[in-house]
Design an enzyme around this catalytic site. Structure first.
Site: not given
Ligand code: TPP
Length: 639
Positions: A283, A370, A398
């Site tokens: 990242k 969630e 959710r």
């Molecule tokens: C249902 C839901 N819960 C929380 C979020 C908030 N959120 C957005 S990006 C993220 C992290 C995602 O991690 P990953 O899939 O590994 O992607 P990366 O940013 O590491 O590329 C979170 C928790 C969301 N978008 N959707």
């Protein structure tokens, strides 16, 4: 000058580019991303991390026909840049400009509007199925999902289904060891082990082939040999868990090496059935401060990449309702060892990092899960704990069924802190917390509170933690305001009357209260005397005060930063109807029955007439309409 990007007409041009050109293009994309951040806050580290993966995909597939979904969608910027949106890119996250998430209205290369994590695999299994039914079996189907989104329950529901459908599907696991915060849980450890293993390639296949030639015979010694053989295969083959779901697993491979990824993509394209390709990325890759601190750089405030001091000052944001909530939660955990706080991977967004440090035993991050978070809280509550579920309003959707069954049906004292309730503005419709009042108030036992200011927020959490039914408290993504007044204590179903007025009544649910007071102030200067009530409770409503206002006032205006359908104003209408009060003089403002586009918060509020000027304007119109109301017509409402 971004020479290649500026000239790029179609992602298909990437197919004929050399590796050197693709690498130049990667640099140009990173320049563009850094340039954007000097103008406004946006998703950053995740986008920097997928630049090469995006180029490898677009140079290996034709997504004008093949299918691609980026899970969650916050890492969509490089994809937007190579699919014809470079010249509009500067408008991203602004009113009328590009959305910060995928949007089919912008481009046929975006299949779904997404923003919530975890659905890409399910959706792609469905697309695959539909394409197969239509005889379009040549269209490749690709879902890219992060290791943070992977533990979402729905991903495993999709995997479970893939084991049956065995459809041609490519899932790319983008493993950067991070959700927004460092990833947590059993899958995290599993992926850590996989990352440590050498790539699962042809060499291992050969070893497995040799092992496969060891005959399996009947006696116990041979069965033991067979078990050892399976054990060796499992050891060689880290991705066994995915294979159990019917995937062929490949990887882990370097997700910043375009050439290597293209080789793998070329190979897996030819494979029949589901394939999971595990790519390792970092990242923030390509911009060292972001790679070093990907948590802060997930969505950093606007900054100038070359000027570190500006970055340091920008870290000091104004005090938000989220800060007030986080401090209030900390004080609850301090007072009560049985109080706990549960986040679903939003420790940073909910500003719970200090709580995590101070109260490690009472803090639970369950990952982007969630539904599990809510059922888990119900379980804790059953044992006598006082769990606080701290989840953004939109993501809590959710857990609708767990709120119903595990919490409300059992009448367990779980407290929901619904952050980002209302208009989250630049993120747009996936992130607006529009529906929580509507979906919370329908469940028996649930108390729904909307603080009018920071004082209310703290006092409501106090109230909730000593109340023995489920409670929810909603607050927006906004700077916290503390109204100067002698506040009355929070009592179940009791509103706070700030002014009674003469010409009409504003009945406000939540933090638009300050704008209601401003509007009343403006109109006072025009000779109009309005009352203002801080409803505090959306459920149970203060039926005595509200009925009185409905009976005595020329008009009543309900104000809420939430969906009008089923929300606070609807609840007031129901109350009026139950009490047989004529409500023809009742008007409601809030979020209408349409999806609200992204824009700055002040712009969205102004559009919906939810700012002070809009509320004042609406009241002026209502005064003009209802001022003539004589005492008889007001009295008739009582009948
Ligand atoms: C249902 C839901 N819960 C929380 C979020 C908030 N959120 C957005 S990006 C993220 C992290 C995602 O991690 P990953 O899939 O590994 O992607 P990366 O940013 O590491 O590329 C979170 C928790 C969301 N978008 N959707």
């Amino acid at each position: 000058m971004n020479r290649i990007l500026a000239e790029l007409k179609s992602p298909l041009q990437l197919h004929s580019m050399s590796l050197a050109e693709l690498s130049q293009l990667a640099d140009e994309i990173r320049n563009t991303l850094c340039g954007l951040l000097s103008r406004r806050s946006a998703h950053f580290a995740s986008n920097l991390g997928v630049v090469e993966l995006c180029l490898a995909l677009h140079s290996s597939f034709d997504f004008s026909r093949d299918r691609l979904i980026w899970d969650t969608g916050h890492q969509i910027y490089p994809h937007k840049l190579v699919t014809g949106r470079y010249h509009q890119f500067d408008t991203i996250r602004t009113r009328g400009g590009l959305m910060g998430y995928p949007n089919p209205a912008e481009s046929p290369y975006d299949l779904f509007v997404t923003g919530h994590a975890g659905c890409s695999v399910s959706t792609m299994v469905g697309i695959r199925s539909g394409d197969d039914l239509h005889g379009e079996t040549d269209r490749h189907a690709v879902a890219v999902i992060g290791d943070g989104a992977l533990p979402s329950g729905i991903v495993f529901e999709a995997f479970n289904n893939v084991a049956i459908t065995k459809s041609n599907l490519l899932v790319i696991l983008n493993d950067n060891e991070m959700s927004i915060c460092p990833r947590v849980g059993g899958l995290a450890s599993y992926l850590d082990r996989l990352r440590g293993a050498p790539a699962y390639t042809g060499f291992k296949n050969e070893v497995v082939n040799i092992l496969n030639k060891v005959p399996l015979l009947g006696d116990p010694a041979e069965r033991l040999l067979a078990q050892i053989k399976e054990g060796v295969k499992a050891g060689l083959h880290g991705g066994m868990m995915f294979e159990e779901f019917g995937f062929r697993y490949f990887g882990p491979i370097d997700g910043h090496n375009i050439g290597l990824m293209r080789k793998y993509l070329k190979m897996v394209k030819k494979i029949e059935g589901p394939v999971l390709l595990h790519v390792i990325t970092r990242k923030g890759h390509g911009f060292e401060p972001a790679a070093e601190d990907p948590v802060f750089f997930h969505t950093p405030p606007k900054f100038v990449p070359d000027e570190a001091p500006q970055l340091a000052t920008s870290k000091k944001a104004a005090r938000a309702y989220t800060d007030v909530a986080s401090e209030a939660i900390a004080s609850q955990l301090e007072k009560n060892a049985h109080a706990t706080v549960i986040t679903a991977a939003m420790c940073q967004g909910n500003k719970l990092e200090p709580v995590r440090e101070r109260f490690p035993k009472q803090f639970f991050d369950v990952g982007i899960c969630e539904s599990h978070a809510v059922a888990f809280a119900a379980g804790q509550a059953k044992t006598g704990c006082r769990p606080i579920v701290d989840i953004y309003s939109t993501f809590l959707q959710r857990s609708f069924d767990q709120i119903f069954q595990e919490v409300c049906l059992q009448n367990l004292p779980v407290t929901f802190m619904m952050d980002r309730a209302g208009l989250t503005a630049n993120d747009g419709p996936t992130h607006h917390g529009a529906y929580d009042m509507s979906y919370m108030r329908i469940f028996p036992n649930m108390v729904v509170m909307a603080p009018g200011d920071a004082h209310d927020l703290r006092a409501m959490l106090d109230f909730a933690m000593s109340h023995d039914t489920p409670c929810s408290i909603r607050y927006p993504k906004d700077n916290a305001i503390e109204l100067s007044r002698r506040s009355t204590p929070i009592e179940l179903g009791r509103a706070e009357i700030l002014a009674w007025g003469r010409d009409g009544m504003i009945l406000c649910a939540g933090t638009p209260l300050v704008d209601c007071l401003r509007a009343a102030e403006t109109l006072r200067g025009e000779g109009i005397e309005l009352g203002v009530i801080n409803a505090r409770f959306v459920k149970p409503l203060d039926s005595e005060t509200i009925s009185k206002a409905l009976r005595e006032m020329p008009f009543v205006l309900t104000v809420e930063e939430g969906a009008l359908m089923g929300g606070f104003g609807s609840a007031v209408l129901e109350l009026g109807n139950n009490a047989r009060i004529d409500c023809s003089h009742l008007s409601r403002i809030g979020i209408p029955d349409r999806f609200v586009e992204h824009a700055d918060r002040s712009e969205v509020l102004a559009d919906l007439r939810l700012d002070a000027a809009g509320i004042a304007g609406t009241c002026r119109e209502l005064v003009a309409r209802f001022r003539g109301n004589d005492i008889d017509s007001i009295a008739s409402r009582a009948r």
